[in-house]
Structures are given as structure tokens and as C-alpha cells.
Design a protein around this motif. Structure first.
Motif, PDB file in Angstrom:
ATOM      1  N   LEU A   1       0.822  -1.204   0.000  1.00 62.23           N
ATOM      2  CA  LEU A   1       0.000   0.000   0.000  1.00 62.23           C
ATOM      3  C   LEU A   1       0.853   1.248   0.000  1.00 62.23           C
ATOM      4  CD1 LEU A   1      -2.940  -0.368   2.469  1.00 62.23           C
ATOM      5  CD2 LEU A   1      -2.989  -0.324  -0.011  1.00 62.23           C
TER       6      LEU A   1
ATOM      7  N   LEU B   1      -3.299   5.627   2.301  1.00 63.94           N
ATOM      8  CA  LEU B   1      -4.584   5.027   2.670  1.00 63.94           C
ATOM      9  C   LEU B   1      -5.359   4.662   1.402  1.00 63.94           C
ATOM     10  CD1 LEU B   1      -5.665   7.588   5.424  1.00 63.94           C
ATOM     11  CD2 LEU B   1      -4.788   5.284   5.806  1.00 63.94           C
ATOM     12  N   PRO B   2      -5.890   3.452   1.320  1.00 62.00           N
ATOM     13  CA  PRO B   2      -6.672   3.086   0.130  1.00 62.00           C
ATOM     14  C   PRO B   2      -8.054   3.739   0.166  1.00 62.00           C
ATOM     15  CG  PRO B   2      -6.654   1.276   1.690  1.00 62.00           C
ATOM     16  CD  PRO B   2      -5.792   2.358   2.284  1.00 62.00           C
ATOM     17  N   ASP B   3      -8.733   3.686  -0.954  1.00 64.14           N
ATOM     18  CA  ASP B   3     -10.090   4.217  -1.017  1.00 64.14           C
ATOM     19  C   ASP B   3     -10.995   3.488  -0.034  1.00 64.14           C
ATOM     20  OD1 ASP B   3      -9.399   6.006  -2.922  1.00 64.14           O
ATOM     21  OD2 ASP B   3     -10.101   4.805  -4.614  1.00 64.14           O
TER      22      ASP B   3
END
Lengths: 343, 343
Positions: free
Chosen positions: A255, A258-260
Motif C-alpha cells: 500500500l 490510505l486506500p479508497d
């Protein structure tokens, strides 16, 4: 280019990857074989261990260990052979367990090096079942997870060296054990050869429903080593006072920020609260008293002698193939413990 | 409509709220005052406690306690007066601590009821500092948080009955204590009257930067009772082997499903792993051996006798004002422990 006695091949970190490592991440370099000085020995790498934590070391981020520096060889545990030695207790021909990284040769003063003797049985197992991954499984499950007879234990990456060991120990302790793995071949291996009660393919569309069906009494211990959708499927099934040893988040090592959404933060925290869950991260050589390592070795030897533990290893040939093999480990394409035969 | 001796006002759950409770959520009803049978007593409510957990009971969801049923009075702890008694050990005029909910009168067989005697000092404190909130603070901080002298403890909702007590106990234990509260008035109270080392207004635009500046040595214990942005500001500051007792997620009680992203799940889990954090949820009357309650009462009485603990209470007049006052509690507009004077 195979291992020779007159050059030291090293695989160094060329640049920090964003997401999955690619062809620009690592670089093969060659230098002279170093000469041991007084109080030093020269160790030739025979097997190199590949492990998911290595992805984390490529990041320049606050973590439990220093990041690998740009231009420095990748860190890693190896089983090697002592070539010349000026260190008491180590003789040429001895096999050793050493943290000398992705290279053919390294000097050592013997500090932190374990001597396996001149002719150990299954020397590469010290990189897996009898080493860091096995100890991780044993300590995380027994010292944090504290499984009780009749409880349900769920293990992600169930065919990997840690997960396979966690599940087999949980069976020895009398638990119902449900694995999660990638694809039908691994799932079959986990049930048929490792003796888990069930194993769910995390790529199935109805993964959550299958997991719930395999855990009719809920989940008492979840051994976390992947994160992602497996965790989010486990949360609603956790029982009161469940324990979650957090050993890794392999699915999230790549990652970049922060991912969606949606944001699962509230679901994690609400579950911890409502079900009185203990979620505890650990780093194997940091989190437990040194004395527990002997307890692990004693237990594991007993279980191997009794034929209670199966162990599967995948050997990759050649140091130059380590980068691609690490990506296979990170993306779940490998099967069992992966070691590279370097020389 | 005040409390009378010939009708029982009850506030019942009319419908399950989505998000914050509104005018349709609760309904005031009136019924006859019940008659105690053999082995029963009649208790008249004097003070009703308002607490954030009540929002959770309005949901029809798996949780640590049964949801309130539609048409049933809201649950809650009260301090009441025994009016007539057919129960051994309880006489008319005794004040009692009872879980009889949002109503004027209730019958009880004495099970789970604590007798405070005919003339207790500060009877309403049994709903706060000397009751569930105080015990929550004491047990969560000391038994899960395990603060050590010189460590940094961060407490959200620092002016509330739990947070204020957590911080003052942590000061007694020799910690650096940083509160988080809503607005400058509360922050001033937390520092000046409660003796915290600092208090940050969570509505400040640079909240994260202020929090980091107030915790130059990182955070060793975070007493979690709000969730949301406070948690997300704390995570990057947690030290190795930090402990996070999870006592509530008040900022998320009104959530209806997963909120929009980004997804903080990976950040929570990666921090737990890398920093070897223990994150543990607890429910006060479930999670600890009953014997610890006596230890709490003994400690708290000692500290009160020594003048080491300040306690702030906000008294709302009239049962009919309880619904609006609960919303104030949920949205952080109240100040200190809120009790409703019912009669």
C-alpha cells in the motif's frame, strides 16, 4: 551466473518501490569476496529465506526494523557454510543460520549466528519450521492466541510456512481449525495433508458466506497475517473475548497511503469493543522472553518425532531468481515455505 | 409534568434511530404505579444516569447487551428511594443503585441492587465517579493500560466522567497526561482543575500537529472512548508496546453502516503490527473478576480522602428533558457527568 568462489554477487535495493516491487527495485551487483580479519569468519550462502516482511523493509518508514538503505543488499536470513574461520566455536564446513542477506558471501564475528553443525538434517528447515516462521506461529498462537480445546481458530495464508504451522498446532491443541488460502490446490493441501477441518479460497465470490458456514460456532482466535478482505470477513464472526495475534498484514505491504473507502476503521474498533477482543501485534524476536525459544524448539521436535507436523518447502534455484520469487510470495503464488538455493 | 405518586412516567423507544436520535426516537408514556408483590419492592427514581452507551442499545445489532425493544423503556442506571419493601435488607427510605431505566417507578426483587443506606453522601456520585464510569476508568487504565511512571497517557473525552477519572488516576501514577476535549472551556477545565499536563481541542484545524507537539515522547497508553479523528491522530504517535484499552467509540455510535473512505483499516492494523500494540476492548461488568470492584472502591475512597480527585457533575432537571440531554452527551455538548434529577 552461478555462485563461484571468486566473486560476491549481491542483490541490492536500487530504489524504493511504490506498490509491488518491479524490475527497477532490485539490482544484481558483483564485488570481491571479502577477506576475514581477526575474529571474523567467511560464510558462503547456501539457502536464502524469502518472507513477506521483506517488502516492508523496502519502505522508508518507521517500523519495527531499520529500512534497507538504497544501494545496500536486501536483508534476509540464510543458511550458509563456514569457509574460513577466525571465530571460536565455528570451523570450516559448519553450517550456520545467519542474517547475512541476499548475497553469496558475508563476514561475521559470530554474534547472533547459530551453528547447526557440519551435517544437519534438513538444513533449510532452520529458515522455516524450525526457525523464525515456526517460532512465530508457535508464539503468536500459544502466547497471544491462547487457544482452548474446542474453540475455533481461523488462519489466513494457511498453506504458507507460518499459517500451516499455526493450524497444525491448533489441531494438536484440540481446536476446530479453518484455513484461508488462494485457490483450490492449496485449499486441498491444507485439508488433506495438514489436517485442517476446512479451508476457504479467499478468491471465491461468496468468500464471506463460506467462511461463516465453516465457523458455525463463531471464531475464538484469528491468526492475522494478511489483512484485507480476510480480516473484514472475520470481524463479524468473532466471539466474545476473541484473541487476534497480528503477525503480518501481507495483503497491505504494497500500500502507498490510505486506500479508497469505505472506512473499515469503525468496524474494527466497534468489534474490538463489543466483543471485548484482544488484538495484539507482535514481532517474534522482540515480543517474547528469550527463554520461550527453547520451549518452541522442544515442542516442535516432540511434534515432529510424533509425526504430528507436515512441512512443505518450495526451492527456487539461483540467487538471480530471488526477486521474482519474492513477488510470488507477496502475491500468494508460492506454495509452502520458499527458499532460494544460492550455492 | 413532574413526578407524582399516582402515575409512572416512562420514556420508551418508539423507533430505532438512523444516525442521531430525533423527536421520533423516544416517547413519553404514562401508566399506573406498579404494586409490589411478595418478595418485591417499589423504587422511586431520584437520579437517572445518562451515558454514551445508551445510543448503542437503540440499535438492533449484535452487541454486548440486548438491544432495547421497541415500546420498552430505555435502559439506564438510577439512584432511587425505596417506597415500600417486601425484600429483606431493603427498608422504606433506603437509597439504592438500580438498573431500572428511564421511568419514575420500578419493581425489584433486590437482585443486582446496591443499598446505599438512608442518607448517603452525594448519592448521585454512585452513577459516576463511584459507579460504572469510575470503575470503567480505573479498570481500563490500570488493568489493561498498565501505565508506568514517566509514560505518556492520552485520554479522549477528557472532561467526561470516564476521561476525567482516567487522566487523574494516570497523574497519580506519575504519567504525563494529555487530554482531548471539545472547545477551550473544557480544555481549560481539564488542565486547571483536573491537573492534566495539556489538553487539545479536537475541533482545532491543526489538531494532529497540536497532539504531536503535546506528546514529544510519543504515546504509551491511549484510553479510547471516542474513535474517529482522535484515534487517527493518535495512531502515528503510538510507541512500541503501547496499550489501547477500548472503552467506547462514542463518535461512531450514530453510524449507519461503513462511512466513506479513505479506509483506515490498514493504518490501524499496520500500526498494531509494527508497534506491537495491544488493542483490547472491555465491558466493565464482563471483563474483570468481581473482586476488582472492591479494589476500585478502596482506591477511589483513598484518593478522594487525600483530595487527589476532582469530580464535575451536570444535573438536568426533569425526566422529560432526558432525551435532549442524551443528545448533548452524544455530541459532546455536555460538561462532566450528566444525571437527570427525576424526582
Amino acid at each position: 551466473m552461478p555462485q563461484t568462489s571468486d566473486a560476491n554477487r549481491r542483490i541490492v535495493l536500487a530504489e524504493r518501490p511504490r506498490g509491488m516491487p518491479d524490475d527497477n527495485t532490485l539490482r544484481l551487483e558483483t564485488s570481491a569476496v571479502p577477506e576475514p580479519g581477526p575474529g571474523q569468519m567467511l560464510v558462503r550462502t547456501v539457502y536464502l529465506s524469502l518472507d513477506p516482511y521483506m517488502r516492508g523493509r523496502m519502505n522508508d518508514a518507521k517500523s519495527y526494523a531499520e529500512p534497507v538503505k538504497i544501494g545496500e543488499e536486501m536483508t534476509g536470513q540464510v543458511v550458509g557454510e563456514v569457509i574460513t574461520s577466525n571465530v571460536d566455536g565455528f570451523a570450516p564446513g559448519d553450517m550456520v543460520l545467519n542474517g547475512s542477506g541476499w548475497q553469496d558471501y558475508a563476514l561475521s564475528d559470530g554474534e547472533g549466528v547459530m551453528n547447526l553443525g557440519p551435517d544437519p538434517e534438513n538444513p533449510s528447515w532452520s529458515l522455516g519450521l524450525l526457525g523464525m516462521p515456526g517460532y512465530t506461529a508457535w508464539a503468536g498462537l500459544l502466547l497471544i492466541g491462547e487457544p482452548k480445546e474446542g474453540e475455533t481458530v481461523v488462519v489466513a495464508a494457511a498453506s504458507g510456512p507460518v499459517g500451516a504451522t499455526v493450524g497444525q498446532i491448533a489441531k494438536i491443541k484440540g481446536c476446530r481449525v479453518v484455513g484461508v488460502a488462494r485457490g483450490p490446490e492449496k485449499c486441498a493441501h491444507v485439508v488433506e495433508n495438514l489436517g485442517f477441518d476446512a479451508c476457504i479460497d479467499h478468491r471465491a465470490e461468496d468468500f464471506k458466506e463460506q467462511l461463516a458456514a465453516a465457523c458455525p460456532d463463531g471464531i475464538d482466535v484469528y491468526f492475522e497475517n494478511v489483512g484485507g478482505k480476510v480480516l473484514y470477513g472475520v470481524l463479524p464472526l468473532l466471539n466474545a473475548f476473541a484473541r487476534v495475534p497480528v503477525c503480518g498484514v501481507a495483503g497491505w505491504y504494497n500500500l502507498d497511503g490510505l486506500p479508497d473507502g469505505p472506512d473499515y476503521g469503525p468496524m474494527i474498533m466497534s468489534t474490538v469493543l463489543k466483543m471485548k477482543v484482544k488484538l495484539q501485534g507482535f514481532i517474534i524476536f522482540d515480543s517474547f522472553p528469550a527463554s520461550t525459544y527453547k520451549d518452541f524448539r522442544r515442542d516442535m521436535k516432540d511434534w515432529l518425532d510424533q509425526g504430528l507436523i507436515e512441512y512443505r518447502e518450495q526451492v527456487v534455484e539461483g540467487l538471480e531468481n530471488a526477486p521474482a520469487a519474492l513477488n510470488d510470495v507477496l502475491e500468494g503464488r508460492s506454495f509452502g515455505k520458499v527458499v532460494v538455493r544460492v550455492g
